[in-house]
Design a protein around this motif. Structure first.
Motif, PDB file in Angstrom:
ATOM      1  N   MET A  74      -9.696  35.990  24.854  1.00  0.00           N
ATOM      2  CA  MET A  74      -9.364  34.715  24.708  1.00  0.00           C
ATOM      3  C   MET A  74      -9.914  33.528  25.538  1.00  0.00           C
ATOM      4  SD  MET A  74      -7.417  32.457  22.552  1.00  0.00           S
ATOM      5  CE  MET A  74      -6.723  30.636  22.882  1.00  0.00           C
ATOM      6  N   GLU A  75      -9.481  33.777  26.844  1.00  0.00           N
ATOM      7  CA  GLU A  75      -9.918  32.743  27.924  1.00  0.00           C
ATOM      8  C   GLU A  75     -11.327  32.942  28.266  1.00  0.00           C
ATOM      9  OE1 GLU A  75      -5.608  31.901  29.947  1.00  0.00           O
ATOM     10  OE2 GLU A  75      -6.769  33.435  30.785  1.00  0.00           O
ATOM     11  N   TYR A  76     -11.973  34.127  28.179  1.00  0.00           N
ATOM     12  CA  TYR A  76     -13.106  34.355  28.376  1.00  0.00           C
ATOM     13  C   TYR A  76     -14.157  33.423  27.525  1.00  0.00           C
ATOM     14  CZ  TYR A  76     -18.094  35.885  29.129  1.00  0.00           C
ATOM     15  OH  TYR A  76     -19.336  36.053  29.314  1.00  0.00           O
ATOM     16  N   CYS A  77     -13.851  33.428  26.205  1.00  0.00           N
ATOM     17  CA  CYS A  77     -14.387  32.860  25.006  1.00  0.00           C
ATOM     18  C   CYS A  77     -14.329  31.387  25.193  1.00  0.00           C
ATOM     19  CB  CYS A  77     -14.231  33.438  23.782  1.00  0.00           C
ATOM     20  SG  CYS A  77     -15.070  34.910  23.543  1.00  0.00           S
ATOM     21  N   MET A  78     -13.013  30.915  25.608  1.00  0.00           N
ATOM     22  CA  MET A  78     -12.657  29.635  25.816  1.00  0.00           C
ATOM     23  C   MET A  78     -13.730  29.005  27.119  1.00  0.00           C
ATOM     24  SD  MET A  78      -8.510  29.318  26.088  1.00  0.00           S
ATOM     25  CE  MET A  78      -8.674  27.668  26.665  1.00  0.00           C
ATOM     26  N   ALA A  79     -13.926  29.832  28.269  1.00  0.00           N
ATOM     27  CA  ALA A  79     -14.691  29.498  29.189  1.00  0.00           C
ATOM     28  C   ALA A  79     -15.957  29.355  28.826  1.00  0.00           C
ATOM     29  CB  ALA A  79     -14.669  30.356  30.329  1.00  0.00           C
ATOM     30  N   ASP A 252      -9.056  19.758  19.120  1.00  0.00           N
ATOM     31  CA  ASP A 252      -8.776  18.959  17.794  1.00  0.00           C
ATOM     32  C   ASP A 252      -9.697  19.628  16.764  1.00  0.00           C
ATOM     33  OD1 ASP A 252      -7.471  17.075  19.363  1.00  0.00           O
ATOM     34  OD2 ASP A 252      -9.218  15.924  19.863  1.00  0.00           O
ATOM     35  N   ASP A 253     -10.775  20.215  17.220  1.00  0.00           N
ATOM     36  CA  ASP A 253     -11.679  20.987  16.074  1.00  0.00           C
ATOM     37  C   ASP A 253     -11.423  22.149  15.626  1.00  0.00           C
ATOM     38  OD1 ASP A 253     -12.746  22.839  17.932  1.00  0.00           O
ATOM     39  OD2 ASP A 253     -14.698  21.388  18.295  1.00  0.00           O
ATOM     40  N   GLY A 254     -10.344  22.680  16.426  1.00  0.00           N
ATOM     41  CA  GLY A 254      -9.583  24.086  15.624  1.00  0.00           C
ATOM     42  C   GLY A 254     -10.436  25.407  16.343  1.00  0.00           C
ATOM     43  N   THR A 255     -11.040  25.094  17.454  1.00  0.00           N
ATOM     44  CA  THR A 255     -11.787  26.086  18.055  1.00  0.00           C
ATOM     45  C   THR A 255     -10.755  27.002  18.704  1.00  0.00           C
ATOM     46  OG1 THR A 255     -13.952  24.806  18.404  1.00  0.00           O
ATOM     47  CG2 THR A 255     -13.549  26.897  19.936  1.00  0.00           C
ATOM     48  N   LEU A 256      -9.725  26.584  19.478  1.00  0.00           N
ATOM     49  CA  LEU A 256      -8.809  27.236  20.124  1.00  0.00           C
ATOM     50  C   LEU A 256      -7.685  28.011  19.118  1.00  0.00           C
ATOM     51  CD1 LEU A 256      -7.627  25.176  23.156  1.00  0.00           C
ATOM     52  CD2 LEU A 256      -9.607  26.873  23.032  1.00  0.00           C
ATOM     53  N   LYS A 257      -7.408  27.495  17.982  1.00  0.00           N
ATOM     54  CA  LYS A 257      -6.605  28.038  17.147  1.00  0.00           C
ATOM     55  C   LYS A 257      -7.426  29.675  16.432  1.00  0.00           C
ATOM     56  CE  LYS A 257      -4.359  25.660  14.319  1.00  0.00           C
ATOM     57  NZ  LYS A 257      -3.786  24.774  13.355  1.00  0.00           N
ATOM     58  N   LYS A 258      -8.913  29.279  16.201  1.00  0.00           N
ATOM     59  CA  LYS A 258      -9.540  30.223  16.052  1.00  0.00           C
ATOM     60  C   LYS A 258      -9.774  31.521  16.757  1.00  0.00           C
ATOM     61  CE  LYS A 258     -12.564  27.543  12.958  1.00  0.00           C
ATOM     62  NZ  LYS A 258     -13.911  26.853  12.412  1.00  0.00           N
ATOM     63  N   LEU A 259      -9.869  30.979  18.308  1.00  0.00           N
ATOM     64  CA  LEU A 259     -10.045  32.044  19.181  1.00  0.00           C
ATOM     65  C   LEU A 259      -8.660  32.822  19.303  1.00  0.00           C
ATOM     66  CD1 LEU A 259     -11.969  30.057  21.838  1.00  0.00           C
ATOM     67  CD2 LEU A 259     -12.779  32.076  20.517  1.00  0.00           C
ATOM     68  N   ALA A 260      -7.478  32.047  19.247  1.00  0.00           N
ATOM     69  CA  ALA A 260      -6.169  32.799  19.223  1.00  0.00           C
ATOM     70  C   ALA A 260      -5.924  33.571  18.234  1.00  0.00           C
ATOM     71  CB  ALA A 260      -5.187  31.613  19.424  1.00  0.00           C
ATOM     72  N   ALA A 261      -6.386  33.185  16.960  1.00  0.00           N
ATOM     73  CA  ALA A 261      -6.369  34.262  15.837  1.00  0.00           C
ATOM     74  C   ALA A 261      -7.170  35.511  16.075  1.00  0.00           C
ATOM     75  CB  ALA A 261      -6.532  33.464  14.743  1.00  0.00           C
TER      76      ALA A 261
END
Length: 280
Positions: A74-79, A252-261
């Motif tokens: 999750m956080e690696y892909c956020m980074a 805002d664009d939903g990227t974090l929501k997709k990564l969490a899922a």
């Protein structure tokens, strides 16, 4: 025949270009979706890359045993997404100790992603991004020796130094039988070795530990505390506002929501809201 050969070569060239573009849109195993360089950094800590600090291990959030082996989570892909939108296709993961990190003692990094709760005390020495995740305090035990809301005050509880879980255990729950560990790995090992009977730390962290324990541990309950995570920035760094713009855009664009899922819900196998709440 010559014309056919030319068409074939042209087709192969197009395929190669498509493959190159596809490969370029990944950092590690993470598919990056934003526009590269859309929100550039003025001067990263190390030229040509985004440098991210993290306290390991952090399964599900950072999948791998060492910085060099981590390619997703999750956080690696956020980074990775932040690096891409800042204009870099290179991400440097730097392992650090948790307490010095939240005390503002770590230097030479752009941001830290390490399931860090935003607190007033920490804000005095570091800066935080907009919040990106909510988590309460979970109770992790061995599957063969669970505790409940009453017995947790009668067993040896493990806490990690400098965390909000430690503060809750001592100041709110007022446990009297406890052991303190500097690093998360030592805390979880103590539970496995039966040196302690329960771990008190963020629900998100306990769920990740459960997911990686092959059924040996279980999150039996949690306490409502309203924890929120943010990326940690060096205090007053010139790039903090820019990084915050990237974080907000990803929300805002939903990227974090997709990564969490993809990384959290699938790994945990259950909704944190389904875990019963204990009363202090």
């Amino acid at each position: 025949m010559i014309q056919a050969t030319r068409l074939l070569l042209a087709g192969l060239a197009l395929c190669a270009l498509a493959a190159t573009a596809s490969a370029a849109d990944k950092i590690g195993n993470c598919e990056v979706t934003g526009a590269k360089g859309s929100i550039p950094l003025a001067a990263p800590a190390v030229p040509g890359q985004l440098t991210v600090a993290v306290s390991l291990p952090a399964p599900v959030w950072w999948n791998g045993d060492t910085a060099d082996t981590i390619k997703d989570g999750m956080e690696y892909c956020m980074a990775a997404e932040i690096a891409w939108r800042a204009g870099y296709d290179k991400l440097k993961v730097v392992p650090v100790e948790f307490v010095p990190l939240v005390q503002g003692e770590v230097k030479d990094f752009d941001l830290a992603l390490s399931e860090i709760s935003i607190t007033k005390a920490r804000k005095k020495v570091v800066d935080f991004s907009v919040p990106y995740f909510n988590s309460d305090i979970g109770v992790l035990t061995r599957t063969d020796a669970p505790v409940d809301r009453k017995s947790i005050k009668k067993v040896t509880v493990g806490i990690q130094q400098g965390t909000t879980g430690a503060a809750f255990a001592l100041d709110v729950l007022k446990v009297t039988d406890y052991s303190v560990y500097a690093e998360r790995a030592d805390l979880l090992k103590a539970l496995s070795d039966e040196d302690i009977q329960a771990v008190l730390t963020d629900t998100s962290i306990t769920l990740s530990a459960e997911a990686g324990s092959a059924g040996k541990t279980k999150v039996v309950g949690q306490y409502k505390t309203g924890e929120i995570y943010g990326a940690l920035y060096p205090k007053g760094n010139a790039n903090n506002k820019t990084l915050d713009k990237i974080m907000q855009a990803m929300i805002d664009d939903g990227t974090l929501k997709k990564l969490a899922a993809k990384y959290l819900a699938s790994a945990w196998g259950r909704d944190p809201a389904s875990i019963p709440y204990f009363k202090p």
